[in-house]
Scaffold this active site. Structure first.
Site, PDB file in Angstrom:
ATOM      1  N   HIS A  29      10.604  -6.618   4.062  1.00 44.70           N
ATOM      2  CA  HIS A  29      10.486  -5.215   4.374  1.00 44.70           C
ATOM      3  C   HIS A  29       9.579  -4.647   3.353  1.00 44.70           C
ATOM      4  O   HIS A  29       9.402  -4.948   2.161  1.00 44.70           O
ATOM      5  CB  HIS A  29      11.858  -4.510   4.227  1.00 44.70           C
ATOM      6  CG  HIS A  29      12.829  -5.167   5.216  1.00 44.70           C
ATOM      7  ND1 HIS A  29      13.792  -5.857   4.586  1.00 44.70           N
ATOM      8  CD2 HIS A  29      12.968  -4.874   6.309  1.00 44.70           C
ATOM      9  CE1 HIS A  29      14.611  -6.121   5.702  1.00 44.70           C
ATOM     10  NE2 HIS A  29      14.217  -5.565   6.744  1.00 44.70           N
ATOM     11  N   HIS A  83      13.132   0.045  -2.103  1.00 45.36           N
ATOM     12  CA  HIS A  83      12.890   1.022  -1.302  1.00 45.36           C
ATOM     13  C   HIS A  83      13.145   2.473  -1.954  1.00 45.36           C
ATOM     14  O   HIS A  83      12.855   3.618  -1.241  1.00 45.36           O
ATOM     15  CB  HIS A  83      13.904   0.916   0.007  1.00 45.36           C
ATOM     16  CG  HIS A  83      13.682  -0.348   0.871  1.00 45.36           C
ATOM     17  ND1 HIS A  83      12.410  -0.304   1.287  1.00 45.36           N
ATOM     18  CD2 HIS A  83      14.425  -1.213   1.132  1.00 45.36           C
ATOM     19  CE1 HIS A  83      12.478  -1.603   2.076  1.00 45.36           C
ATOM     20  NE2 HIS A  83      13.663  -2.306   2.306  1.00 45.36           N
ATOM     21  N   ASP A 119      14.354 -12.496   2.739  1.00 43.98           N
ATOM     22  CA  ASP A 119      14.546 -12.136   4.265  1.00 43.98           C
ATOM     23  C   ASP A 119      13.631 -12.240   5.320  1.00 43.98           C
ATOM     24  O   ASP A 119      13.695 -11.970   6.377  1.00 43.98           O
ATOM     25  CB  ASP A 119      15.221 -10.635   4.424  1.00 43.98           C
ATOM     26  CG  ASP A 119      14.623  -9.466   3.417  1.00 43.98           C
ATOM     27  OD1 ASP A 119      13.655 -10.145   2.958  1.00 43.98           O
ATOM     28  OD2 ASP A 119      15.104  -8.516   3.370  1.00 43.98           O
ATOM     29  N   ASP A 165       9.500  -9.765  -0.408  1.00 42.74           N
ATOM     30  CA  ASP A 165      10.728  -9.151   0.535  1.00 42.74           C
ATOM     31  C   ASP A 165       9.967  -8.915   2.015  1.00 42.74           C
ATOM     32  O   ASP A 165       8.982  -8.445   2.109  1.00 42.74           O
ATOM     33  CB  ASP A 165      11.199  -7.888   0.195  1.00 42.74           C
ATOM     34  CG  ASP A 165      12.577  -7.559   0.989  1.00 42.74           C
ATOM     35  OD1 ASP A 165      13.774  -7.946   0.359  1.00 42.74           O
ATOM     36  OD2 ASP A 165      12.456  -7.000   1.891  1.00 42.74           O
TER      37      ASP A 165
END
Ligand SMILES: [Zn+2]
Length: 287
Positions: free
Chosen positions: A152, A114, A230, A150
């Site tokens: 996200h 991120h 995740d 991931d």
């Protein structure tokens, strides 16, 4: 399997924060206990300034030393700049090992995908996968594909690598979800595969396959994997449905491409994280 880690990465924490030292500590213990997968442990080295500056502004690098939280999710820790450099250095080592014909995994924190050129966010401070990708290009690799599974969207990796010659970015992620980006492709080299919350795991696999088909067409010389766990069915931070067997399958699929591949830990916040990492590594090793 070469696994790069350093126990210093478990020495900082914020009470109640999901990105906690046990994620790495328990995974190391699990991988040391098991006997099925031969592991060689490699000590992590810090990334140098030249490598970090390929992806981040001097202002951002200086900001890591200022003791002010970055946002509600991303606290400042004493020494976070050095912890992030160590995690990034491990990613670079993983890339070097892959190029030398070894299967490699960086088992470190903090995660990185991120972090943008100028901003720490989403538990991430330096973008390890982007830095390792740019380092590989600088040392002679022609084409590097980043595969980010991931749950996200890897917004920071996308922002750093967009339209960067010799790179392509493939992200498969829940949408809508944090950080809200990743609904459509960006530039000529960033390919996003949004998946609705609660998508059955067989359908999720089909999206992975579509992304891998795109990756194959790019004909990379090296594959850099942002491995976040995740999208797991019982992860507390998202609403997807993957099981350990799906991460094993994904490892097998990446192995089957026949291209040097290295992986680094991004997210994954359930107590089952060690078993999920183990399943993925078993798949990568064809076991
Ligand atoms: Zn994540």
């Amino acid at each position: 399997m070469k696994i790069i880690t350093d126990e210093r990465c478990t020495s900082y924490c914020h009470p109640g924060h999901p990105e906690r030292p046990e994620r790495v500590r328990d995974a190391v213990a699990h991988l040391k206990r098991q006997k099925e997968l031969p592991v060689t442990w490699v000590a992590a080295k810090s990334a140098d300034d030249a490598a970090v500056k390929r992806a981040h502004s001097p202002r951002h690098i200086a900001r890591l030393e200022e003791p002010i939280d970055f946002d509600a999710d991303t606290p400042h820790f004493n020494g976070i700049g050095e912890y992030a450099r160590c995690s990034t250095g491990a990613a670079i080592q993983a890339a070097q090992l892959a190029r030398a014909g070894e299967m490699s995994f960086s088992l470190m924190r903090p995660p990185g995908h991120h972090a943008t050129r100028d901003q720490a966010m989403g538990f991430c401070y330096l973008n390890s996968i982007a830095i390792a990708t740019l380092d590989a290009l600088a040392s002679g690799v022609k084409r590097v594909a980043v595969f980010d599974f991931d749950v996200h969207h890897g917004n920071g990796t996308e922002a750093i690598l967009v339209n960067h010659h010799g790179t392509a970015f493939f992200s498969i992620h829940q949408h809508p979800c944090y950080p809200g980006t990743g609904a459509a492709n960006v530039g000529h080299n960033c390919f996003n595969f949004p998946v609705a919350p609660g998508t059955p795991h067989r359908e999720y696999r089909a999206v992975f396959s579509k992304a891998l088909d795109g990756l194959k067409k790019f004909k990379p010389d090296l594959i850099a994997v942002s491995a976040g766990f995740d999208a797991y069915a019982r992860d507390p931070l998202a609403q997807e449905t993957l099981e350990a067997e799906d991460f094993h399958w994904l490892g097998e699929e990446l192995r089957a491409l026949g291209t040097p591949v290295f992986s680094i830990l991004e997210g994954g916040y359930s107590e089952d994280l060690p078993g999920l990492i183990f399943a993925y590594l078993q798949g990568l090793e064809g076991k």
